[in-house]
Design an enzyme around this catalytic site. Structure first.
Site, mmCIF file in Angstrom:
data_model
loop_
_atom_site.group_PDB
_atom_site.id
_atom_site.type_symbol
_atom_site.label_atom_id
_atom_site.label_comp_id
_atom_site.label_asym_id
_atom_site.label_seq_id
_atom_site.Cartn_x
_atom_site.Cartn_y
_atom_site.Cartn_z
ATOM 1 N N GLU A 106 -10.242 7.342 4.614
ATOM 2 C CA GLU A 106 -9.211 6.769 5.490
ATOM 3 C C GLU A 106 -9.251 7.357 6.898
ATOM 4 O O GLU A 106 -10.327 7.624 7.428
ATOM 5 C CB GLU A 106 -7.827 6.908 4.827
ATOM 6 N N ASP A 138 0.867 -1.173 0.000
ATOM 7 C CA ASP A 138 0.000 0.000 0.000
ATOM 8 C C ASP A 138 0.910 1.232 0.000
ATOM 9 O O ASP A 138 2.128 1.128 0.204
ATOM 10 C CB ASP A 138 -0.944 -0.020 1.214
#
Ligand code: BGC
Ligand code: BGC
Length: 820
Positions: free
Chosen positions: A501, A301
């Site tokens: 997020e 990621d």
């Protein structure tokens, strides 16, 4: 008869043999192709392949020179940095990267892959259709629909010249405070697993059928593993579970997507039992590749490798050695490239590991047909009739919106509304595509947009207006609830503002709205006899008892995206394909009764939601919801098993240190009194950042934990509750005892001398200690009025560490304070 049977059997046998050999020869061909490329590649070329770099940090020439394997655009990162772009900008830039990668000077020419977060539509591309976020798709329970719409998204990605999406998320969000809850389909791991599989089949096509045909793109299951299970729903946090539970709760979606042939799996930012996934060899290699049989590419990621112990953004052999096959990087890619190259040369990363990673990447590129694909600008010629944002795709998105709506309340059958009437619509969410779309919508956070960024979209208001006007009714918008002509009914559209997020993580599930005083508006409308329907936009279930009480009907609409007219189709029960539309959506997440039911899941032993998992009314049911408790959120209750503190206090607690009559709250990782009489610091105890190291350096200092509201622990005492904590002594005062401290209001401080108890413990070793609530009661603590359930103080000098603090029942394997 028998001979016929034999013939059939023989035929079956032949076709099996044929398909096996076909499979076998395909496999052999791929292997030989991989071998062909691998054997001619230099170490530099191989290292280049294991990089995926963000487009604003790398030019096509650099992709060529460094033989880079893949590129991505992050959320809100556009071709040539142009927010005001056209489809052609994506295609042209894709051509530039693609052709540059193929024309490497020594002719190796391995084409580059371009990935993007097409997580609810091709959401970075202007004019793309935005579908409901996964939470809404979870409510539809419609696997076929998910497959079809994922295939529509794939086509839009493909037509724009890109190859890959970072979707589906197969996260199982268990604590709804997590800012990524809406990226998950459901709290139910098995539903997530089915939906994850359906979307992979849509994006990539189905194995043995249309797998990776033209118009399909590569999919990514993410974020492996346990992203939705972190303590307190902290983004990138720590998931503490044993292996069986980890796989059972958070792993099912990987098995099903691997079975469906998913080609990428993204490693997660989170830790498992204190160790970051990007450096977790056991989970990446032993479990994912060896046990679950994943043959594709383990992708990092966004600079996720830098969080591994000992790593930085620019160096992390640990990640590759643990089984990561491709780094996802931004600005520090060159340094990371050089260091990685060096590490291969020095043997710190074995050539075998590098070859394995590169083989996996080559395998995916071969399967996807990248070596023989046209350049991106030409790919659309296979789909001459198809366009981005087509009517067909918008119809699909509208269907998804219709099926995702969950009807939570419909007293006196307020819905469906009569379109041939006067309707007032309130709330800016009704006219704002951004608010209806949430994060990952044009920009990363979904903020900073205007409706111009979503050409072709239809707002919720427009959908209502069009239909009502067609039916001969009257509709108007009001920002404050005022009206000139008295309406028959009002629709209030409110909800969360966009986030993505960690920026979307919250402390509790209270719905905070600062847009309009909608409760007051609702009350006064209802007083005037006007029915009120709430359309609630959110990325998670929230505590909305007040809104429910102030409404006649209440619809959880999640984050529907660009086709807001899907809502009007349901609330007016419009006729589609000959039938009146009804509500179909069922709750994909349990709905809380209090703001603190953050970790509410249907398998909980003491499950007590407001609306159960799977709840959702239809027009065929008559059901009236009674008035709900509006103050409930303020009674802070502890349950056995609740964690009060584990490094970072649970949201309903705070940590303080004190010296004389001054106190200091712990807000970051450490705090102390100005002259250092007392100091606390969050340190690694058993796990990462899970303990407090407390130094009482002078007499009369203390450390304590305080709830944000007074606690009543009487019932917990009856249930044999024990305040349990992990404890380690570093330095012990020879003379002055250490006291356990409980604060129960004025003149009710109770101190327990721990001397004898502590003498039985070893210095420098973690122990689990327990103070029974019964003992506190016997010592005079008023359990109804706890201002602080745990603290330590001394007149001398002590250093100790407090790990996890929780409320437990029974005796367990801990040392119990001898109360007597
Ligand atoms: C990017 C996102 C990325 C995030 C990570 C943002 O700047 O646009 O794509 O996920 O950073 O922190
Ligand atoms: C997110 C991923 C995303 C990536 C690329 C990260 O911050 O965690 O979900 O795919 O950025 O934008």
């Amino acid at each position: 008869m028998t001979s016929l049977k034999n013939k059939i059997l023989f035929f079956l046998f032949l076709s099996l043999l044929y398909s096996c050999s076909e499979e076998g020869s395909k496999q052999a061909f791929i292997d030989s192709e991989i071998e062909k490329y691998l054997s001619s590649m230099s170490i530099e070329e191989k290292v280049g392949q294991i990089f995926m770099i963000e487009i604003s940090h790398i030019s096509p020439e650099e992709v060529r020179d460094y033989k880079i394997g893949a590129i991505l655009n992050g959320g809100g990162s556009f071709p040539y940095g142009k927010a005001d772009h056209a489809l052609e900008d994506w295609q042209t830039l894709a051509d530039e990267y693609f052709l540059a990668s193929k024309n490497g000077e020594n002719g190796s020419g391995i084409p580059v892959i371009w990935g993007t977060d097409a997580v609810h539509g091709h959401n970075n591309l202007k004019g793309a259709v935005l579908y409901p976020h996964n939470i809404g798709l979870g409510a539809t329970r419609n696997l076929e629909l998910i497959k079809t719409l994922s295939s529509a998204v794939a086509k839009e990605v493909y037509l724009s010249g890109l190859d890959m999406t970072f979707a589906p998320a197969v996260s199982v969000p268990l604590d709804d405070r997590w800012g990524r809850t809406y990226e998950g389909f459901s709290e139910d791991p098995s539903l997530v697993a089915k939906m994850g599989k359906a979307s992979v089949e849509g994006y990539q096509g189905e194995l043995g059928k249309n797998y990776l045909d033209k118009g399909k793109v590569l999919a990514t299951a993410k974020h492996y593993i346990g992203d939705g299970g972190t303590l307190n729903g902290v983004d990138k946090g720590n998931t503490v579970l044993d292996e069986t539970d980890l796989l059972e709760l958070h792993g099912q979606g990987y098995q099903t997507t691997i079975d469906a042939g998913v080609e990428f799996i993204m490693a997660s930012f989170n830790s498992w039992n204190g160790q970051k996934l990007h450096g977790h060899k056991y989970l990446l290699t032993d479990v994912l590749k060896d046990r679950l049989g994943f043959q594709g590419v383990v992708l990092g990621d966004w600079n996720g490798h830098q969080e591994v112990d000992g790593c930085h953004s620019y160096t992390c052999p640990e990640a590759i050695n643990a089984g990561l096959d491709m780094f996802m990087v931004t600005d520090s890619w060159k340094k990371l490239y050089e260091n990685t190259l060096e590490q291969v040369k020095s043997g710190q990363i074995s050539l075998e590991r590098l070859n394995d990673a590169v083989s996996r990447i080559l395998r995916v590129k071969i399967l996807y047909g990248l070596f023989t694909k046209e350049q991106p600008t030409e790919r659309q010629f296979n789909f001459i009739k198809d366009s981005i944002g087509s009517k067909e795709h918008r119809d699909l998105a509208r269907q998804a919106v219709r099926e995702s709506l969950v009807l939570l309340k419909n007293n006196e059958n307020t819905l469906p509304l009569d379109p041939d009437s006067t309707i007032l619509v309130i709330g800016k969410g009704s006219r704002d595509i951004s608010k209806a779309s949430g994060g990952w919508s044009f920009t990363w956070q979904g903020t900073g947009n205007t409706n111009d960024n979503f050409p072709g979209a239809t707002t919720i208001y427009k959908g209502i207006e069009d239909f009502v006007q067609k039916a001969g009714g009257n509709v108007s918008y009001s920002s404050d609830g005022s009206y000139s002509e008295k309406p028959d009914s009002a629709i209030i559209v409110v909800g969360e503002n966009p986030y993505a997020e960690y920026q979307g993580s919250v402390e509790n599930l209270a719905f905070e709205n600062n847009e309009i005083d909608h409760l007051k508006i609702a009350h006064s409308l209802r007083k005037d006899g006007i029915s009120v329907t709430y359309i609630f936009l959110s990325g998670r279930p929230l505590w909305v008892n007040k809104e429910l009480n102030s409404s006649d009907a209440f619809v959880a609409a999640w984050l529907p995206g660009t086709e807001g007219d899907g809502i009007a189709e349901v609330i007016f029960a419009q006729t589609i394909e000959g039938n009146p539309v009804d509500f179909k959506g069922k709750l994909p997440f349990s709905w809380p009764k209090t703001i603190n039911q953050t970790n509410l899941n249907f398998w909980d032993a003491d499950y007590d939601p407001l609306f159960e998992y799977g709840y959702g009314l239809t027009y065929l049911e008559r059901s009236n919801l009674d008035q709900l408790n509006e103050n409930d959120q303020f009674t802070k209750k502890l349950k056995l098993g609740d964690v009060l503190l584990q490094g970072w206090p649970s949201p309903q607690f705070k940590v303080y240190v004190g010296f004389l009559n001054k106190t200091f709250e712990l807000e970051g990782k450490s705090v102390g009194s100005p002259n250092g009489e007392v100091f606390v610091q969050i340190v690694d105890g058993k796990l990462q950042e899970d303990a407090h190291r407390v130094a009482l350096n002078v007499g009369s200092s203390k450390w304590y934990l305080e709830p944000t509201e007074i606690m009543n622990l009487e019932e917990e005492e009856k249930a044999s509750g024990i305040l349990t904590f992990d404890f380690k002594i570093n330095k012990q005062d020879a003379i002055n005892p250490l006291y356990y401290l409980v604060d129960c209001g004025e003149n009710c401080d109770v101190e327990l001398d721990l001397t004898t108890f502590i003498n039985t413990l070893q210095v420098d070793r973690w122990q689990t200690l327990g103070i029974p609530l019964k003992c506190l009661k016997e010592r005079g603590v008023d359990l109804k009025y706890i201002e602080s359930p745990i603290g330590f103080t001394s007149k001398g000098t002590w250093e100790f560490e407090v790990g996890k603090v929780y409320l437990e029942g029974g005796e367990g394997g801990k040392s119990i304070f001898p109360c007597k």
